[in-house]
Design a protein around this motif. Structure first.
Motif, PDB file in Angstrom:
ATOM      1  N   ALA A  72       8.089   9.328   2.686  1.00  0.00           N
ATOM      2  CA  ALA A  72       8.185  10.741   2.491  1.00  0.00           C
ATOM      3  C   ALA A  72       8.021  11.141   1.241  1.00  0.00           C
ATOM      4  O   ALA A  72       7.515  12.078   0.804  1.00  0.00           O
ATOM      5  CB  ALA A  72       9.459  11.213   2.996  1.00  0.00           C
ATOM      6  N   GLU A  73       8.311  10.267   0.267  1.00  0.00           N
ATOM      7  CA  GLU A  73       7.995  10.270  -1.241  1.00  0.00           C
ATOM      8  C   GLU A  73       6.497  10.597  -1.554  1.00  0.00           C
ATOM      9  O   GLU A  73       6.310  11.469  -2.416  1.00  0.00           O
ATOM     10  CB  GLU A  73       8.599   9.241  -2.028  1.00  0.00           C
ATOM     11  CG  GLU A  73       8.586   9.412  -3.566  1.00  0.00           C
ATOM     12  CD  GLU A  73       8.955   7.987  -4.319  1.00  0.00           C
ATOM     13  OE1 GLU A  73       9.104   8.014  -5.261  1.00  0.00           O
ATOM     14  OE2 GLU A  73       9.507   7.261  -3.633  1.00  0.00           O
ATOM     15  N   THR A  74       5.789   9.790  -1.008  1.00  0.00           N
ATOM     16  CA  THR A  74       4.389   9.614  -1.446  1.00  0.00           C
ATOM     17  C   THR A  74       3.748  10.922  -0.724  1.00  0.00           C
ATOM     18  O   THR A  74       2.955  11.651  -1.285  1.00  0.00           O
ATOM     19  CB  THR A  74       3.524   8.433  -0.502  1.00  0.00           C
ATOM     20  OG1 THR A  74       4.125   7.276  -1.286  1.00  0.00           O
ATOM     21  CG2 THR A  74       1.966   8.491  -0.694  1.00  0.00           C
ATOM     22  N   ALA A  75       4.166  11.368   0.548  1.00  0.00           N
ATOM     23  CA  ALA A  75       3.389  12.527   1.180  1.00  0.00           C
ATOM     24  C   ALA A  75       3.991  13.904   0.348  1.00  0.00           C
ATOM     25  O   ALA A  75       3.010  14.633  -0.076  1.00  0.00           O
ATOM     26  CB  ALA A  75       4.054  12.752   2.708  1.00  0.00           C
ATOM     27  N   ARG A  76       5.243  13.610  -0.211  1.00  0.00           N
ATOM     28  CA  ARG A  76       5.820  14.830  -1.000  1.00  0.00           C
ATOM     29  C   ARG A  76       4.965  14.832  -2.243  1.00  0.00           C
ATOM     30  O   ARG A  76       4.520  16.080  -2.898  1.00  0.00           O
ATOM     31  CB  ARG A  76       7.265  14.580  -1.467  1.00  0.00           C
ATOM     32  CG  ARG A  76       8.020  15.913  -2.040  1.00  0.00           C
ATOM     33  CD  ARG A  76       9.322  15.812  -2.154  1.00  0.00           C
ATOM     34  NE  ARG A  76       9.785  14.608  -2.482  1.00  0.00           N
ATOM     35  CZ  ARG A  76      10.293  13.537  -1.637  1.00  0.00           C
ATOM     36  NH1 ARG A  76      10.516  13.928  -0.318  1.00  0.00           N
ATOM     37  NH2 ARG A  76      10.939  12.418  -2.034  1.00  0.00           N
ATOM     38  N   GLU A  77       4.661  13.841  -2.970  1.00  0.00           N
ATOM     39  CA  GLU A  77       4.006  13.932  -4.273  1.00  0.00           C
ATOM     40  C   GLU A  77       2.650  14.490  -3.929  1.00  0.00           C
ATOM     41  O   GLU A  77       1.946  15.208  -4.991  1.00  0.00           O
ATOM     42  CB  GLU A  77       3.704  12.357  -4.986  1.00  0.00           C
ATOM     43  CG  GLU A  77       5.109  11.655  -5.254  1.00  0.00           C
ATOM     44  CD  GLU A  77       5.056  10.225  -5.393  1.00  0.00           C
ATOM     45  OE1 GLU A  77       3.727   9.733  -5.517  1.00  0.00           O
ATOM     46  OE2 GLU A  77       5.929   9.825  -6.051  1.00  0.00           O
ATOM     47  N   ARG A  78       1.983  14.056  -2.920  1.00  0.00           N
ATOM     48  CA  ARG A  78       0.500  14.867  -3.014  1.00  0.00           C
ATOM     49  C   ARG A  78       0.443  15.996  -2.032  1.00  0.00           C
ATOM     50  O   ARG A  78      -0.795  16.481  -1.626  1.00  0.00           O
ATOM     51  CB  ARG A  78      -0.646  13.736  -2.318  1.00  0.00           C
ATOM     52  CG  ARG A  78      -0.118  13.159  -0.758  1.00  0.00           C
ATOM     53  CD  ARG A  78      -1.169  12.098  -0.452  1.00  0.00           C
ATOM     54  NE  ARG A  78      -0.949  11.864   1.159  1.00  0.00           N
ATOM     55  CZ  ARG A  78      -1.572  12.439   2.059  1.00  0.00           C
ATOM     56  NH1 ARG A  78      -2.478  13.225   1.628  1.00  0.00           N
ATOM     57  NH2 ARG A  78      -1.595  12.077   3.340  1.00  0.00           N
ATOM     58  N   GLY A  79       1.644  16.727  -1.564  1.00  0.00           N
ATOM     59  CA  GLY A  79       1.567  17.716  -0.844  1.00  0.00           C
ATOM     60  C   GLY A  79       1.301  17.603   0.479  1.00  0.00           C
ATOM     61  O   GLY A  79       0.682  18.790   1.315  1.00  0.00           O
ATOM     62  N   ALA A  80       1.319  16.469   1.088  1.00  0.00           N
ATOM     63  CA  ALA A  80       0.992  16.321   2.471  1.00  0.00           C
ATOM     64  C   ALA A  80       1.932  17.098   3.503  1.00  0.00           C
ATOM     65  O   ALA A  80       3.098  16.922   3.313  1.00  0.00           O
ATOM     66  CB  ALA A  80       0.715  14.987   2.761  1.00  0.00           C
ATOM     67  N   VAL A  83       0.688  -1.013  -0.301  1.00  0.00           N
ATOM     68  CA  VAL A  83      -0.183  -0.100  -0.122  1.00  0.00           C
ATOM     69  C   VAL A  83       0.900   1.060  -0.189  1.00  0.00           C
ATOM     70  O   VAL A  83       2.057   1.150   0.349  1.00  0.00           O
ATOM     71  CB  VAL A  83      -0.728  -0.019   1.151  1.00  0.00           C
ATOM     72  CG1 VAL A  83      -1.860  -1.031   1.175  1.00  0.00           C
ATOM     73  CG2 VAL A  83      -0.171  -0.064   2.580  1.00  0.00           C
ATOM     74  N   ARG A  84       0.325   2.346  -0.231  1.00  0.00           N
ATOM     75  CA  ARG A  84       1.026   3.640  -0.207  1.00  0.00           C
ATOM     76  C   ARG A  84       0.695   4.408   1.483  1.00  0.00           C
ATOM     77  O   ARG A  84       1.629   5.203   1.638  1.00  0.00           O
ATOM     78  CB  ARG A  84       0.526   4.584  -1.292  1.00  0.00           C
ATOM     79  CG  ARG A  84       1.041   3.978  -2.745  1.00  0.00           C
ATOM     80  CD  ARG A  84       0.619   4.769  -3.847  1.00  0.00           C
ATOM     81  NE  ARG A  84       0.964   6.107  -3.846  1.00  0.00           N
ATOM     82  CZ  ARG A  84       2.121   6.800  -4.362  1.00  0.00           C
ATOM     83  NH1 ARG A  84       2.885   6.060  -4.896  1.00  0.00           N
ATOM     84  NH2 ARG A  84       2.094   8.012  -4.329  1.00  0.00           N
ATOM     85  N   HIS A  85      -0.372   4.132   1.813  1.00  0.00           N
ATOM     86  CA  HIS A  85      -0.888   4.866   2.980  1.00  0.00           C
ATOM     87  C   HIS A  85      -1.314   3.750   4.172  1.00  0.00           C
ATOM     88  O   HIS A  85      -1.943   2.588   3.482  1.00  0.00           O
ATOM     89  CB  HIS A  85      -1.787   5.891   2.841  1.00  0.00           C
ATOM     90  CG  HIS A  85      -1.656   6.528   1.494  1.00  0.00           C
ATOM     91  ND1 HIS A  85      -0.940   7.528   1.370  1.00  0.00           N
ATOM     92  CD2 HIS A  85      -2.181   6.220   0.135  1.00  0.00           C
ATOM     93  CE1 HIS A  85      -1.111   8.068   0.274  1.00  0.00           C
ATOM     94  NE2 HIS A  85      -1.832   7.229  -0.520  1.00  0.00           N
ATOM     95  N   MET A  86      -0.994   3.710   5.247  1.00  0.00           N
ATOM     96  CA  MET A  86      -1.454   2.872   6.087  1.00  0.00           C
ATOM     97  C   MET A  86      -2.036   3.557   7.505  1.00  0.00           C
ATOM     98  O   MET A  86      -1.679   4.369   7.916  1.00  0.00           O
ATOM     99  CB  MET A  86      -0.403   1.928   6.784  1.00  0.00           C
ATOM    100  CG  MET A  86      -0.076   0.583   6.033  1.00  0.00           C
ATOM    101  SD  MET A  86      -1.389  -0.576   5.878  1.00  0.00           S
ATOM    102  CE  MET A  86      -1.292  -1.182   7.613  1.00  0.00           C
TER     103      MET A  86
END
Length: 313
Positions: free
Chosen positions: A199-207, A165-168
Protein backbone atom coordinates in the motif's frame (compact mmCIF):
# COMPACT_ATOMS: atom_id res chain seq x y z
CA UNK A 1 2.24 -22.03 6.27
CA UNK A 2 -0.14 -19.21 7.14
CA UNK A 3 0.75 -15.64 6.24
CA UNK A 4 -0.50 -12.82 8.49
CA UNK A 5 -2.61 -9.89 7.37
CA UNK A 6 -0.63 -7.33 5.40
CA UNK A 7 -1.22 -4.10 3.61
CA UNK A 8 -0.71 -5.65 0.17
CA UNK A 9 -2.70 -4.46 -2.82
CA UNK A 10 -3.62 -5.70 -6.27
CA UNK A 11 -3.13 -2.63 -8.46
CA UNK A 12 -3.54 -4.13 -11.93
CA UNK A 13 -4.91 -7.18 -13.70
CA UNK A 14 -5.02 -8.64 -17.18
CA UNK A 15 -6.32 -11.68 -19.03
CA UNK A 16 -5.60 -13.56 -22.22
CA UNK A 17 -8.57 -15.92 -22.46
CA UNK A 18 -10.69 -16.50 -25.52
CA UNK A 19 -14.17 -15.11 -24.88
CA UNK A 20 -13.10 -13.00 -21.89
CA UNK A 21 -12.85 -9.24 -22.40
CA UNK A 22 -10.44 -8.30 -19.64
CA UNK A 23 -10.69 -9.10 -15.91
CA UNK A 24 -14.31 -7.95 -15.65
CA UNK A 25 -15.11 -10.37 -18.48
CA UNK A 26 -14.43 -13.27 -16.09
CA UNK A 27 -17.70 -12.33 -14.41
CA UNK A 28 -19.54 -12.43 -17.75
CA UNK A 29 -17.64 -14.69 -20.17
CA UNK A 30 -18.69 -14.82 -23.82
CA UNK A 31 -18.81 -17.88 -26.06
CA UNK A 32 -15.13 -18.82 -26.60
CA UNK A 33 -15.68 -20.25 -30.08
CA UNK A 34 -17.03 -16.93 -31.28
CA UNK A 35 -14.08 -14.91 -29.99
CA UNK A 36 -10.67 -14.04 -31.41
CA UNK A 37 -7.45 -15.64 -30.22
CA UNK A 38 -6.00 -13.26 -27.59
CA UNK A 39 -2.44 -13.89 -28.80
CA UNK A 40 -3.31 -12.22 -32.12
CA UNK A 41 -2.53 -8.90 -30.41
CA UNK A 42 1.16 -9.80 -30.09
CA UNK A 43 3.57 -8.27 -32.59
CA UNK A 44 7.31 -8.33 -33.09
CA UNK A 45 10.06 -10.74 -33.98
CA UNK A 46 10.65 -14.18 -32.49
CA UNK A 47 7.02 -15.14 -31.90
CA UNK A 48 7.37 -18.16 -34.18
CA UNK A 49 9.64 -19.86 -31.65
CA UNK A 50 7.59 -19.11 -28.54
CA UNK A 51 5.17 -21.73 -27.22
CA UNK A 52 1.51 -20.95 -26.65
CA UNK A 53 1.83 -20.64 -22.87
CA UNK A 54 4.52 -17.98 -23.30
CA UNK A 55 2.43 -16.04 -25.82
CA UNK A 56 -0.61 -16.12 -23.55
CA UNK A 57 1.49 -15.01 -20.57
CA UNK A 58 2.99 -12.15 -22.58
CA UNK A 59 -0.51 -10.86 -23.39
CA UNK A 60 -1.92 -11.13 -19.86
CA UNK A 61 1.27 -9.79 -18.27
CA UNK A 62 1.41 -6.81 -20.62
CA UNK A 63 -2.18 -5.86 -19.84
CA UNK A 64 -1.72 -6.24 -16.07
CA UNK A 65 1.41 -4.05 -16.07
CA UNK A 66 -0.36 -1.43 -18.17
CA UNK A 67 -3.45 -1.55 -15.96
CA UNK A 68 -1.24 -0.92 -12.91
CA UNK A 69 0.37 2.06 -14.64
CA UNK A 70 3.77 0.35 -14.71
CA UNK A 71 4.01 -0.18 -18.46
CA UNK A 72 3.78 2.80 -20.76
CA UNK A 73 4.71 3.44 -24.38
CA UNK A 74 7.58 2.71 -24.97
CA UNK A 75 8.52 0.93 -21.73
CA UNK A 76 8.40 0.61 -17.94
CA UNK A 77 7.48 3.63 -15.86
CA UNK A 78 9.62 2.37 -12.96
CA UNK A 79 13.15 0.92 -12.73
CA UNK A 80 13.28 -2.63 -14.14
CA UNK A 81 15.01 -3.98 -11.06
CA UNK A 82 12.01 -2.97 -8.94
CA UNK A 83 9.65 -5.35 -10.79
CA UNK A 84 9.73 -9.14 -10.46
CA UNK A 85 7.66 -11.89 -12.04
CA UNK A 86 6.36 -15.26 -10.89
CA UNK A 87 4.62 -17.61 -13.31
CA UNK A 88 2.48 -20.57 -12.29
CA UNK A 89 1.99 -23.30 -14.91
CA UNK A 90 1.90 -27.08 -14.72
CA UNK A 91 1.80 -27.77 -18.47
CA UNK A 92 3.40 -24.60 -19.87
CA UNK A 93 6.06 -25.90 -22.25
CA UNK A 94 5.11 -29.56 -22.15
CA UNK A 95 4.60 -29.61 -25.90
CA UNK A 96 8.12 -28.28 -26.60
CA UNK A 97 9.71 -30.77 -24.21
CA UNK A 98 7.80 -33.74 -25.65
CA UNK A 99 8.47 -32.73 -29.26
CA UNK A 100 12.18 -32.35 -28.52
CA UNK A 101 12.42 -35.70 -26.74
CA UNK A 102 10.54 -37.41 -29.58
CA UNK A 103 12.85 -35.89 -32.19
CA UNK A 104 15.96 -37.04 -30.32
CA UNK A 105 14.51 -40.52 -29.75
CA UNK A 106 13.58 -40.92 -33.43
CA UNK A 107 16.87 -39.53 -34.78
CA UNK A 108 19.48 -37.86 -32.57
CA UNK A 109 20.18 -34.44 -31.11
CA UNK A 110 20.91 -33.00 -34.56
CA UNK A 111 17.20 -33.31 -35.34
CA UNK A 112 16.41 -30.56 -32.81
CA UNK A 113 16.14 -26.89 -33.67
CA UNK A 114 18.66 -24.54 -32.03
CA UNK A 115 15.88 -21.95 -31.93
CA UNK A 116 13.39 -24.24 -30.19
CA UNK A 117 15.78 -25.92 -27.73
CA UNK A 118 15.88 -23.00 -25.23
CA UNK A 119 12.10 -23.40 -24.99
CA UNK A 120 12.58 -26.68 -23.13
CA UNK A 121 13.78 -24.82 -20.01
CA UNK A 122 11.25 -25.00 -17.18
CA UNK A 123 11.39 -21.24 -16.58
CA UNK A 124 11.03 -20.22 -20.23
CA UNK A 125 7.71 -18.40 -19.79
CA UNK A 126 8.78 -16.28 -16.83
CA UNK A 127 12.09 -15.54 -18.55
CA UNK A 128 10.48 -14.33 -21.78
CA UNK A 129 8.04 -12.13 -19.88
CA UNK A 130 10.96 -10.57 -18.00
CA UNK A 131 13.07 -10.11 -21.14
CA UNK A 132 10.21 -8.68 -23.19
CA UNK A 133 9.09 -6.09 -20.64
CA UNK A 134 12.43 -5.36 -18.98
CA UNK A 135 11.60 -6.84 -15.58
CA UNK A 136 14.99 -7.29 -13.90
CA UNK A 137 13.76 -8.19 -10.42
CA UNK A 138 13.30 -11.66 -8.94
CA UNK A 139 12.16 -14.26 -11.51
CA UNK A 140 10.30 -17.39 -10.37
CA UNK A 141 8.41 -20.31 -11.90
CA UNK A 142 6.07 -22.54 -9.92
CA UNK A 143 4.89 -25.96 -11.09
CA UNK A 144 3.20 -27.17 -7.96
CA UNK A 145 0.02 -28.96 -8.91
CA UNK A 146 -3.48 -27.72 -8.15
CA UNK A 147 -2.43 -25.17 -5.51
CA UNK A 148 0.27 -23.63 -7.71
CA UNK A 149 -1.65 -20.46 -8.64
CA UNK A 150 -2.42 -19.41 -5.07
CA UNK A 151 1.09 -20.45 -4.08
CA UNK A 152 2.43 -18.03 -6.71
CA UNK A 153 0.35 -15.17 -5.29
CA UNK A 154 1.66 -15.99 -1.82
CA UNK A 155 5.30 -16.09 -2.96
CA UNK A 156 4.85 -12.76 -4.74
CA UNK A 157 3.81 -11.26 -1.41
CA UNK A 158 6.87 -12.79 0.25
CA UNK A 159 9.17 -11.21 -2.34
CA UNK A 160 7.65 -7.76 -1.80
CA UNK A 161 7.74 -8.09 1.99
CA UNK A 162 11.39 -9.23 1.86
CA UNK A 163 12.33 -6.12 -0.08
CA UNK A 164 13.50 -8.05 -3.13
CA UNK A 165 11.21 -5.94 -5.34
CA UNK A 166 8.60 -3.22 -5.03
CA UNK A 167 6.17 -4.71 -7.55
CA UNK A 168 5.45 -8.33 -8.48
CA UNK A 169 3.76 -9.50 -11.67
CA UNK A 170 1.95 -12.80 -11.04
CA UNK A 171 0.83 -14.87 -14.03
CA UNK A 172 -1.14 -18.11 -14.12
CA UNK A 173 -1.16 -19.79 -17.53
CA UNK A 174 -2.05 -23.15 -19.05
CA UNK A 175 -2.14 -23.96 -22.79
CA UNK A 176 -4.48 -26.26 -24.68
CA UNK A 177 -2.53 -28.12 -27.36
CA UNK A 178 -2.42 -31.68 -28.75
CA UNK A 179 0.33 -32.83 -26.35
CA UNK A 180 -1.49 -31.60 -23.24
CA UNK A 181 -4.79 -33.00 -24.53
CA UNK A 182 -3.24 -36.43 -25.09
CA UNK A 183 -1.58 -36.58 -21.67
CA UNK A 184 -4.15 -34.94 -19.39
CA UNK A 185 -7.28 -34.36 -21.47
CA UNK A 186 -9.13 -31.13 -22.28
CA UNK A 187 -7.83 -28.08 -20.39
CA UNK A 188 -8.29 -24.37 -19.99
CA UNK A 189 -6.44 -22.34 -22.62
CA UNK A 190 -5.44 -18.93 -21.35
CA UNK A 191 -3.66 -16.75 -18.84
CA UNK A 192 -4.52 -14.30 -16.08
CA UNK A 193 -2.16 -11.85 -14.42
CA UNK A 194 -2.10 -9.40 -11.54
CA UNK A 195 0.30 -6.84 -10.10
CA UNK A 196 0.96 -6.93 -6.37
CA UNK A 197 2.62 -4.19 -4.33
CA UNK A 198 2.50 -2.70 -0.87
CA UNK A 199 0.00 0.00 0.00
CA UNK A 200 2.91 2.34 0.71
CA UNK A 201 4.40 1.83 -2.76
CA UNK A 202 1.00 2.25 -4.42
CA UNK A 203 0.39 5.43 -2.46
CA UNK A 204 3.78 6.88 -3.40
CA UNK A 205 3.10 6.54 -7.10
CA UNK A 206 -0.60 7.41 -6.93
CA UNK A 207 -1.83 4.00 -8.04
CA UNK A 208 -5.45 2.94 -7.68
CA UNK A 209 -6.00 -0.46 -6.07
CA UNK A 210 -8.52 -3.05 -7.18
CA UNK A 211 -8.39 -5.18 -4.04
CA UNK A 212 -6.50 -5.85 -0.84
CA UNK A 213 -4.79 -9.22 -0.40
CA UNK A 214 -5.66 -10.78 2.95
CA UNK A 215 -4.59 -13.96 4.68
CA UNK A 216 -3.26 -17.04 2.90
CA UNK A 217 -3.01 -20.60 4.19
CA UNK A 218 -1.78 -23.92 2.80
CA UNK A 219 -2.95 -27.04 4.60
CA UNK A 220 -3.54 -30.73 3.97
CA UNK A 221 -7.30 -30.25 3.66
CA UNK A 222 -9.64 -27.67 2.17
CA UNK A 223 -11.43 -27.22 5.50
CA UNK A 224 -8.12 -26.60 7.25
CA UNK A 225 -6.99 -23.95 4.80
CA UNK A 226 -10.37 -22.19 4.78
CA UNK A 227 -10.65 -22.36 8.54
CA UNK A 228 -7.27 -20.70 9.00
CA UNK A 229 -7.89 -17.76 6.69
CA UNK A 230 -11.37 -17.16 8.08
CA UNK A 231 -10.43 -17.64 11.71
CA UNK A 232 -12.37 -20.91 11.95
CA UNK A 233 -15.67 -19.32 11.00
CA UNK A 234 -17.49 -20.46 7.86
CA UNK A 235 -20.26 -17.91 7.88
CA UNK A 236 -21.70 -15.01 5.88
CA UNK A 237 -18.44 -13.04 6.09
CA UNK A 238 -17.69 -14.49 2.65
CA UNK A 239 -19.47 -12.62 -0.14
CA UNK A 240 -17.97 -14.54 -3.07
CA UNK A 241 -16.44 -18.01 -2.98
CA UNK A 242 -14.25 -19.16 -5.88
CA UNK A 243 -14.39 -22.92 -5.48
CA UNK A 244 -11.63 -25.41 -6.33
CA UNK A 245 -11.77 -27.71 -9.34
CA UNK A 246 -12.41 -30.73 -7.14
CA UNK A 247 -15.58 -30.03 -5.18
CA UNK A 248 -14.79 -30.26 -1.45
CA UNK A 249 -17.06 -32.09 0.93
CA UNK A 250 -17.36 -28.98 3.09
CA UNK A 251 -19.13 -26.22 1.20
CA UNK A 252 -18.34 -22.63 2.13
CA UNK A 253 -21.56 -20.79 2.81
CA UNK A 254 -21.52 -17.55 0.87
CA UNK A 255 -23.77 -15.09 -0.86
CA UNK A 256 -22.38 -16.06 -4.25
CA UNK A 257 -20.39 -18.99 -5.66
CA UNK A 258 -18.09 -18.81 -8.68
CA UNK A 259 -17.11 -22.06 -10.40
CA UNK A 260 -14.45 -20.98 -12.88
CA UNK A 261 -13.73 -24.56 -13.92
CA UNK A 262 -17.30 -24.93 -15.17
CA UNK A 263 -16.93 -21.69 -17.12
CA UNK A 264 -13.42 -22.10 -18.52
CA UNK A 265 -12.40 -25.74 -18.14
CA UNK A 266 -9.79 -27.33 -15.84
CA UNK A 267 -7.20 -24.58 -15.23
CA UNK A 268 -4.67 -26.51 -13.13
CA UNK A 269 -1.78 -24.22 -12.14
CA UNK A 270 -3.49 -21.14 -13.53
CA UNK A 271 -6.65 -21.49 -11.43
CA UNK A 272 -5.54 -19.67 -8.29
CA UNK A 273 -4.41 -16.62 -10.25
CA UNK A 274 -7.59 -16.64 -12.34
CA UNK A 275 -9.58 -16.76 -9.09
CA UNK A 276 -7.72 -13.78 -7.63
CA UNK A 277 -8.16 -11.75 -10.82
CA UNK A 278 -11.86 -12.64 -10.82
CA UNK A 279 -12.15 -11.68 -7.16
CA UNK A 280 -10.35 -8.37 -7.71
CA UNK A 281 -12.68 -7.55 -10.61
CA UNK A 282 -15.71 -8.48 -8.51
CA UNK A 283 -14.57 -6.30 -5.61
CA UNK A 284 -13.66 -3.45 -7.93
CA UNK A 285 -17.18 -3.41 -9.36
CA UNK A 286 -18.82 -3.50 -5.94
CA UNK A 287 -16.29 -1.35 -4.08
CA UNK A 288 -16.21 -3.75 -1.14
CA UNK A 289 -16.87 -7.21 0.23
CA UNK A 290 -14.88 -10.36 0.91
CA UNK A 291 -13.74 -12.95 -1.63
CA UNK A 292 -12.42 -16.40 -0.76
CA UNK A 293 -10.29 -18.19 -3.37
CA UNK A 294 -9.61 -21.90 -2.83
CA UNK A 295 -7.66 -24.61 -4.64
CA UNK A 296 -7.32 -28.27 -3.76
CA UNK A 297 -4.98 -31.06 -4.86
CA UNK A 298 -4.51 -34.67 -3.83
CA UNK A 299 -2.58 -33.93 -0.63
CA UNK A 300 -2.77 -30.16 -0.20
CA UNK A 301 -5.20 -27.27 -0.31
CA UNK A 302 -4.76 -23.52 -0.32
CA UNK A 303 -7.01 -20.58 0.50
CA UNK A 304 -6.57 -16.84 0.06
CA UNK A 305 -8.83 -13.97 1.11
CA UNK A 306 -9.29 -10.73 -0.83
CA UNK A 307 -11.18 -7.69 0.42
CA UNK A 308 -12.14 -4.33 -1.00
CA UNK A 309 -9.18 -1.98 -1.44
CA UNK A 310 -10.48 0.36 1.21
CA UNK A 311 -11.14 -2.41 3.74
CA UNK A 312 -8.90 -3.72 6.48
CA UNK A 313 -8.99 -7.30 7.69
Amino acid sequence: MTTPDEDMLITGAGTAIRGVAGPAGLLRPAVPEASADPTASLTGRGLRYKDRATKLALCAGRDALADAGLLLDPGLAVPGESVGVVVSSNYGNLDTVCDTVSAIAAHDYTATSPMALPGTASNVTASWVAITYGLRGVNLTLCNGATSGLDAVSWARVMVRAGRVRHMLVIGVEPANPVVAELVGPTFDGAAALVLESAETARERGATAMARLGRHARRETHAGAVGDVLGGLLDDRVDLWCRPETAPGDRVESAEEQDLTALLGPASGALGVVQCVTGAAWLNERAGGTVLATTQGVDAAAATVLTGAGAAR
